[in-house]
Design an enzyme around this catalytic site. Structure first.
Site, PDB file in Angstrom:
ATOM      1  N   TRP A 101      68.265  12.399  18.201  1.00 58.51           N
ATOM      2  CA  TRP A 101      67.247  12.875  17.269  1.00 58.51           C
ATOM      3  C   TRP A 101      67.843  13.337  15.956  1.00 58.51           C
ATOM      4  O   TRP A 101      67.295  13.065  14.888  1.00 58.51           O
ATOM      5  CB  TRP A 101      66.397  13.964  17.926  1.00 58.51           C
ATOM      6  N   ASP A 176      65.005  21.391  14.382  1.00 54.05           N
ATOM      7  CA  ASP A 176      64.028  20.607  15.126  1.00 54.05           C
ATOM      8  C   ASP A 176      64.037  21.181  16.542  1.00 54.05           C
ATOM      9  O   ASP A 176      64.959  20.945  17.318  1.00 54.05           O
ATOM     10  CB  ASP A 176      64.440  19.133  15.121  1.00 54.05           C
ATOM     11  N   LYS A 200      55.723  18.141  24.092  1.00 53.15           N
ATOM     12  CA  LYS A 200      56.721  18.395  25.117  1.00 53.15           C
ATOM     13  C   LYS A 200      56.495  19.737  25.814  1.00 53.15           C
ATOM     14  O   LYS A 200      56.630  19.838  27.019  1.00 53.15           O
ATOM     15  CB  LYS A 200      58.126  18.343  24.506  1.00 53.15           C
TER      16      LYS A 200
END
Length: 369
Positions: A101, A176, A200
């Site tokens: 990511w 993040d 999530k």
């Protein structure tokens, strides 16, 4: 009916109580005669939902008064562009690359910043360790420094956020925190901006959370679309355009569920942290004590949320997954870029679910060792 245990990395499991309440209110929210998906986002009914969700999240995460909470759309991938459009000021930005990511974030930022510098990377170690902050080559005058504080695919987590001031940097820290938001407290004194997709740990796909310090607003590039300008979004209480109303509503129910959680003297996010420590310890101990399974991530940076593991004999992968499905243990296949298995054990996953997985892993090992 007993539901299976869903170990999906995202969209992921939502607490049963939240799903049941959303189902009960689907056709008629609190006697309004409307479901939430049918409401005007500017009507008093939805405004009450939004205001409660914002207040509950601020309380849960202990967000300081000088930070704005924004409910946006586009997920973490969109924020990889929206953040540099708002914070880069067309200057240099720094990235610590610790997995898939943060790699994506750095590549996207190249389109908007004059430089997107990789100041440290764990790639040489196949993203199994975190680079030591003391060795980061922080750029002078960087507009911000970006980390992914929990790498969903690689299973790496910052258990303590870096103190950039102690490292000699005045750059705001951007995190993040998509895959571990609300699983542990956040040290906001070290953060300038945090973003994460809700799908999530907070609710359904379609809602993106941004928590941004007020002094970072108002610096968007001229090319930044108005709907992505953080100041515009903040000035309009996340309603410059139609927000993801259903996502905000379900996330709000999840926030209320989180507030009700208790572990000993702990409540809310602190209670979830205790629960998550116990779940992760149970699973990692099982892997480490086995000759059949392996986790390759260094022990000091293993994620509590996303646990990748491998069968030492990978010819048995399909049999393992088939047997898991028969036992009601779903979505354990690892990400295609990594392989193996991955158990995502977010807040909604009870300890009983991890115990069921561990029992199955031990049984499968005994039968196949």
């Amino acid at each position: 009916m007993t539901r299976p245990y869903n170990f999906s990395a995202g969209p992921a499991a939502i607490p049963n109580e939240v799903l049941e309440q959303a189902a009960a209110e689907m056709l008629d929210w609190h006697g309004s005669g409307m479901g939430v998906m049918e409401m005007s986002h500017r009507g008093k009914e939805f405004l009450s939902i939004y205001e409660q969700a914002e207040a509950d999240l601020r309380e849960l995460l202990a967000v300081p008064a000088n930070f704005k909470i924004l409910f946006m759309q586009g997920g973490g991938l969109a924020e990889n562009a929206i953040v540099p459009m708002n914070l880069s000021r067309a200057g240099a930005v720094d990235f610590v690359v610790t997995g898939s990511w943060s790699q994506k974030s750095q590549k996207e930022a190249r389109k908007y910043a004059s430089e997107a510098n990789v100041i440290a990377s764990g790639e040489d170690g196949s993203f199994t360790t975190l680079p030591d902050p003391a060795a980061w080559k922080i750029s002078r005058g960087a507009s911000y420094l970006h980390i992914c504080s929990n790498e969903t695919i690689n299973g790496i987590e910052f258990h303590q956020l870096p103190d950039l001031k102690a490292l000699g940097s005045d750059a705001p820290l951007v995190i993040d925190f998509s895959s571990h938001v609300a699983s542990r407290p956040v040290d906001w004194s070290r953060v300038g901006l945090a973003f994460g997709g809700a799908q999530k740990n907070l609710g359904p796909a379609g809602l993106t959370l941004v928590v941004v310090r007020e002094d970072l607003l108002g610096h968007a590039l001229p090319s930044c679309p108005s709907a992505f300008d953080y100041k515009t979004v903040a000035d309009n209480q996340s309603m410059y355009n139609t927000p993801p109303t259903w996502g905000i509503y379900v996330a709000g129910l999840t926030f209320q569920w989180l507030k009700r959680q208790r572990e000993g003297s702990h409540s809310g996010v602190a209670a979830m942290e205790q629960r998550n420590i116990a779940k992760a310890r149970l699973l990692y101990d099982t892997i480490d004590q086995s000759q059949f399974y392996v986790n390759k991530v260094a022990a000091n940076c293993r994620s509590r949320m996303n646990v990748p593991f491998f069968l030492r004999d990978e010819s048995r992968n399909d049999a393992f997954l088939a047997g898991a499905k028969e036992r009601g243990l779903l979505q354990l296949k690892g990400h295609k870029s990594v392989g193996g298995m991955r158990a995502s054990i977010y807040n909604a996953m009870p300890l009983a679910g991890v115990q069921a997985l561990v029992d199955y892993m031990r049984e499968f090992e005994q039968k196949n060792a």
